[in-house]
Design a protein around this motif. Structure first.
Motif, short mmCIF file in Angstrom:
data_model
loop_
_atom_site.label_atom_id
_atom_site.label_comp_id
_atom_site.label_asym_id
_atom_site.label_seq_id
_atom_site.Cartn_x
_atom_site.Cartn_y
_atom_site.Cartn_z
N ILE A 93 -5.30 10.14 -3.48
CA ILE A 93 -6.25 9.49 -4.31
C ILE A 93 -5.19 8.56 -4.99
CG2 ILE A 93 -7.38 9.69 -6.82
CD1 ILE A 93 -8.29 12.58 -5.64
N ASN A 94 -3.93 8.87 -5.31
CA ASN A 94 -3.00 8.16 -5.92
C ASN A 94 -2.33 6.86 -5.29
OD1 ASN A 94 -3.13 9.70 -8.28
ND2 ASN A 94 -1.28 10.78 -7.71
N LEU A 95 -2.34 7.08 -3.83
CA LEU A 95 -1.92 6.31 -2.93
C LEU A 95 -2.97 5.13 -2.82
CD1 LEU A 95 -0.39 8.26 -0.14
CD2 LEU A 95 0.88 6.65 -1.59
N GLU A 96 -4.11 5.37 -3.13
CA GLU A 96 -5.18 4.46 -3.06
C GLU A 96 -4.98 3.31 -4.17
OE1 GLU A 96 -9.20 6.19 -2.97
OE2 GLU A 96 -8.69 7.48 -0.90
N ARG A 97 -4.36 3.96 -5.34
CA ARG A 97 -4.39 2.82 -6.41
C ARG A 97 -2.87 2.14 -6.69
NH1 ARG A 97 -6.87 6.94 -10.69
NH2 ARG A 97 -6.37 8.55 -9.07
N CYS A 98 -2.07 3.08 -5.99
CA CYS A 98 -0.46 2.47 -6.06
C CYS A 98 -0.25 0.95 -5.59
CB CYS A 98 0.16 3.39 -5.35
SG CYS A 98 2.10 3.07 -5.55
N ASN A 99 0.11 0.24 -6.30
CA ASN A 99 0.38 -1.13 -5.93
C ASN A 99 2.07 -1.18 -5.59
OD1 ASN A 99 1.08 -1.15 -8.59
ND2 ASN A 99 0.89 -3.06 -8.75
N CYS A 100 2.82 -0.13 -5.44
CA CYS A 100 4.06 -0.38 -5.35
C CYS A 100 4.39 -0.95 -4.02
CB CYS A 100 4.86 1.04 -5.34
SG CYS A 100 6.74 1.07 -5.02
N SER A 101 5.17 -1.98 -3.89
CA SER A 101 5.53 -2.92 -2.79
C SER A 101 6.80 -2.30 -2.18
CB SER A 101 5.39 -4.35 -2.94
OG SER A 101 6.38 -4.93 -3.81
N TYR A 102 7.50 -1.44 -2.80
CA TYR A 102 9.07 -1.20 -2.21
C TYR A 102 8.94 -0.28 -1.23
CZ TYR A 102 13.78 0.10 -2.35
OH TYR A 102 15.27 0.29 -2.21
N PRO A 103 9.21 -0.82 0.03
CA PRO A 103 8.83 -0.10 1.59
C PRO A 103 9.39 1.27 1.73
CG PRO A 103 10.03 -2.20 1.79
CD PRO A 103 9.95 -2.14 0.31
N SER A 104 10.39 1.57 1.09
CA SER A 104 11.20 2.90 1.30
C SER A 104 10.80 3.96 -0.04
CB SER A 104 12.53 2.72 1.69
OG SER A 104 13.27 2.22 0.79
N THR A 138 8.79 -8.59 -7.77
CA THR A 138 10.21 -8.98 -8.10
C THR A 138 11.06 -7.69 -8.40
OG1 THR A 138 9.88 -8.86 -10.40
CG2 THR A 138 9.37 -11.15 -9.17
N TYR A 139 10.49 -6.56 -8.60
CA TYR A 139 11.21 -5.46 -8.76
C TYR A 139 11.71 -5.47 -10.12
CZ TYR A 139 10.45 -4.70 -3.46
OH TYR A 139 9.77 -4.37 -2.42
#
Length: 68
Positions: free
Chosen positions: A8-19, A51-52
């Motif tokens: 469920i959290n992954l559906e909302r997570c907007n983190c773009s950091y690949p690893s 931009t992190y």
């Protein structure tokens, strides 16, 4: 222990950091970022998140500019 809400959290997570190994585990993410005087990706608009720079200072600047 795996987070029971990870999917469920992954559906909302907007983190773009690949690893990022904390994706979908909000508690771990929040603890990590607060320890580093930051906020997690979900507190930032997409253009700033990429931009992190997730510092408290950047967040405060965005609030003062009315962008959050």
């Amino acid at each position: 222990m795996e987070c029971p809400n990870k999917e469920i959290n992954l559906e909302r997570c907007n983190c773009s950091y690949p690893s990022c190994f904390k994706k979908g585990m909000c508690c771990e993410c929040l603890h990590y970022h607060l320890k580093n005087r930051q906020l997690p990706a979900c507190c930032f608009p997409p253009d700033v998140e990429k931009t992190y720079d997730r510092s408290f200072e950047t967040f405060a600047k965005l609030v003062l500019e009315g962008k959050i």
